[in-house]
Design an enzyme around this catalytic site. Structure first.
Site, PDB file in Angstrom:
ATOM      1  CG  ASP A  28       1.293  42.820 -49.577  1.00 52.94           C
ATOM      2  OD1 ASP A  28       0.206  42.420 -49.103  1.00 52.94           O
ATOM      3  OD2 ASP A  28       2.261  43.135 -48.883  1.00 52.94           O
ATOM      4  CG  HIS A  92       9.315  40.112 -47.238  1.00 53.14           C
ATOM      5  ND1 HIS A  92       9.570  39.508 -46.028  1.00 53.14           N
ATOM      6  CD2 HIS A  92       8.396  41.076 -46.975  1.00 53.14           C
ATOM      7  CE1 HIS A  92       8.830  40.067 -45.079  1.00 53.14           C
ATOM      8  NE2 HIS A  92       8.118  41.041 -45.627  1.00 53.14           N
ATOM      9  CG  HIS A  94       7.198  45.426 -48.235  1.00 51.60           C
ATOM     10  ND1 HIS A  94       5.920  44.916 -48.144  1.00 51.60           N
ATOM     11  CD2 HIS A  94       7.869  44.977 -47.146  1.00 51.60           C
ATOM     12  CE1 HIS A  94       5.827  44.184 -47.037  1.00 51.60           C
ATOM     13  NE2 HIS A  94       6.994  44.214 -46.419  1.00 51.60           N
TER      14      HIS A  94
END
Length: 128
Positions: A28, A92, A94
């Site tokens: 990220d 998605h 994390h």
């Protein structure tokens, strides 16, 4: 087309950790903690619970593999996992190295240089 689809298509660069024919993991660029990684299906599907069972379970297996490598590469107490999905309309996961609960809050961000991202991405790859 989501920003993640543009990353999958190579239109936007990323700090790639791993990929196979269905999934991609990359750092990220606005991380909560050093090593914050995103795991995505390459197919653009907005919500995680819209994935069919095979793709959903595959994403979880792929994420687990990445989390294990991440924990070896980044000193932390554990790897936290979050699925929020409001910021990009592309499912998605994390994966966030945790040393304290605040590391999971999406308000605390860490700054890293391009070189730090590249070095960290390679370190995680090496732990796979």
């Amino acid at each position: 087309m989501s920003i993640f689809t543009k990353i999958v298509n190579g239109e936007i660069p990323c700090y790639k950790i791993a990929e196979d024919d269905k999934f991609l993991a990359f750092l990220d660029v606005n991380p909560n903690a050093k090593g914050h990684t995103l795991c995505i299906p390459k197919q653009e599907i907005d919500k995680i619970f819209e994935l069919d069972d095979v793709l959903y379970l595959g994403l979880m297996q792929f994420s687990k593999k990445i989390a294990i490598a991440l924990e070896k590469a980044v000193p932390c107490k554990r790897i936290g996992m979050a699925v929020i999905g409001l910021e990009v309309p592309h499912a998605h996961v994390h994966l966030i190295p945790l040393n304290e609960m605040d590391d999971m809050r999406f308000q605390n961000k860490v700054s890293m240089t391009k070189e730090e991202f590249e070095t960290l991405a390679q370190k995680i790859k090496d732990s796979l």
